[in-house]
Design a protein around this motif. Structure first.
Motif, PDB file in Angstrom:
ATOM      1  N   SER A 177      38.243  49.270  56.392  1.00  0.00           N
ATOM      2  CA  SER A 177      39.471  48.750  55.789  1.00  0.00           C
ATOM      3  C   SER A 177      39.449  49.054  54.300  1.00  0.00           C
ATOM      4  CB  SER A 177      39.564  47.236  56.029  1.00  0.00           C
ATOM      5  OG  SER A 177      40.454  46.619  55.124  1.00  0.00           O
ATOM      6  N   ALA A 179      40.608  47.266  52.104  1.00  0.00           N
ATOM      7  CA  ALA A 179      40.313  45.997  51.431  1.00  0.00           C
ATOM      8  C   ALA A 179      38.816  45.667  51.443  1.00  0.00           C
ATOM      9  CB  ALA A 179      41.105  44.870  52.094  1.00  0.00           C
ATOM     10  N   HIS A 312      40.434  40.771  54.536  1.00  0.00           N
ATOM     11  CA  HIS A 312      40.024  42.163  54.297  1.00  0.00           C
ATOM     12  C   HIS A 312      39.938  42.980  55.590  1.00  0.00           C
ATOM     13  CE1 HIS A 312      38.978  40.812  50.293  1.00  0.00           C
ATOM     14  NE2 HIS A 312      38.067  40.002  50.753  1.00  0.00           N
ATOM     15  N   GLU A 335      45.006  42.319  55.348  1.00  0.00           N
ATOM     16  CA  GLU A 335      45.147  43.751  55.594  1.00  0.00           C
ATOM     17  C   GLU A 335      45.723  44.062  56.974  1.00  0.00           C
ATOM     18  OE1 GLU A 335      44.573  47.737  54.016  1.00  0.00           O
ATOM     19  OE2 GLU A 335      44.933  45.732  53.241  1.00  0.00           O
TER      20      GLU A 335
END
Length: 409
Positions: A177, A179, A312, A335
């Motif tokens: 990810s 994030a 995240h 996310e």
């Protein structure tokens, strides 16, 4: 290129790494897989395997080395810790032995929890002079705390030190990810962190697989919402049950929970105690059956707990759902919800909010089939643009080649 994949979980267990290994093999890369004896998610070693045996198998041209491991059991924290640590010890003791006659260029760790499985990969890197790539799927130690598995701050601090050491020994850290970059950079050199998302197994893009017979009776009658995957603490399954209770007087809406996990028995008890006829436990099914199940859903559900770490995280089922071209209900924050919104592939609502989840299900059920089809098509297009498997495998191999070319200069 000679690649070794370290993953505590591997075929016949259903994990994304299985399809990735197949895709890498298709690019004429030699692959060895170091893994444990299969026992996820039921916690018992699969039929035909033995917990304490070193074994070797062939998987589509890859050599799979199975190491002794303590099965995870069901619901016991001690058994789960022994399961994690036994793979680490087996990897340190036996991986160099089973690979003793083989050259190794790159070691790839598929780092879902526990990231401790990277420790034997580091030992192998030292012995073989190989490059180490860690593909981070879960943030540690944050995920331990978020799931309630560990609350002692001294233990969490110790885990953080170990994770920092693991990252220091990696040559490249891939994160699933965007994030994830900042949290991982708090423990690692930002320059060696690179975003590399999950894709979905090829079978989920196959129209032929979706037309197979559906093994779950009643799916597709009325308005069917399907949750597929692990039924664990991180998935906030209580929210699904609470939402179902709010919807129980609406006869045509049914929620199917397909999979297994640590909260499955709690769900069964809750269904019985609350008299919920609108929640159906669909059971565990092989990956080959999943396209037929998911394609018959009117909506696909993904949930996570309301914890900062999960802001995240992009659950790997998000890519699968997008590939299937069905509308998505995303009961999560951060996310994962952002991707569903950006793709215009469904409805998102706050994590652990049963009222909002019930409203989202009602809203989607009130749409016309044409409106729902448009959301599904949007998701499929977004998947093809951002998560195409062949494109991502080519990118992964270029990462490996870049590491090897740097070391040769």
């Amino acid at each position: 290129m000679k690649l070794v994949v370290f993953s505590q979980y591997f075929w016949p267990e259903n994990f994304r790494i299985n399809d990735l290994v197949n895709a890498i093999l298709a690019k004429n890369v030699q692959v060895d897989v170091v893994t444990g004896q299969p026992n996820y998610p039921q916690g018992q070693t699969y039929d035909g395997y033995r917990s304490w045996k070193i074994a070797r198998q062939n998987f589509g041209g890859a050599t799979v080395h199975r190491l002794p491991i303590v099965p995870r059991g069901s619901g016991s924290a001690i058994r789960l810790i022994l399961n994690y640590l036994s793979f680490v010890m087996s990897g340190i003791l036996f991986a160099p032995m089973v690979l003793r006659r083989k050259r190794v260029d790159v070691v790839l760790v598929y780092a879902i929890s526990p990231i401790l499985q990277a420790i034997p990969a580091i030992v192998l890197k030292w012995i073989k002079g190989a490059k180490l790539v860690i593909w981070v799927q879960d943030l540690w130690p944050e995920s331990l705390e978020a799931t309630g598995f560990v609350r002692n701050r001294w233990i969490l601090k110790a885990v953080r030190i170990v994770v920092r050491w693991i990252y220091r020994n990696a040559d490249l850290i891939l994160v699933q990810s965007e994030a994830f970059v900042d949290p991982v950079a708090a423990l690692a050199n930002r320059e060696k962190i690179c975003y590399y998302p999950n894709s979905a197994d090829n079978i989920f893009s196959s129209s032929a697989a979706a037309t197979e017979n559906c093994p779950i009776a009643g799916l597709g009658e009325g308005f069917s919402v399907v949750f597929a995957g692990n039924l664990g603490a991180a998935q906030a399954v209580e929210t699904i049950i609470n939402a179902a209770e709010l919807l129980k007087d609406i006869p045509n809406i049914h929620i199917f929970l397909v999979g297994d996990g640590s909260r499955a028995n709690w769900i069964r008890n809750a269904i019985q105690m609350r008299g919920l006829t609108n929640v159906i436990m669909g059971g565990q099914h092989p990956i080959e059956a999943m396209p037929a199940i998911l394609s018959r859903a009117d909506a696909l559900l993904v949930t996570l707990k309301d914890e900062p770490i999960f802001y995240h995280t992009v659950p790997s089922k998000v890519q699968v759902y997008l590939a299937m071209g069905r509308p998505i209900i995303a009961s999560l924050n951060g996310e994962g919800a952002r991707i569903v919104k950006q793709a215009d592939a469904g409805i998102s609502c706050p994590a652990e909010n049963a009222v909002s989840l019930a409203e989202a299900i009602l809203h989607l059920s009130s749409m016309s089939s044409a409106e729902r089809s448009r959301l599904g098509e949007n998701g499929q297009q977004y998947f093809n643009t951002h998560y195409d498997g062949d494109t991502l495998v080519t990118e992964l191999l270029s990462h490996f080649e870049n590491l090897l070319s740097k070391s040769s200069h």
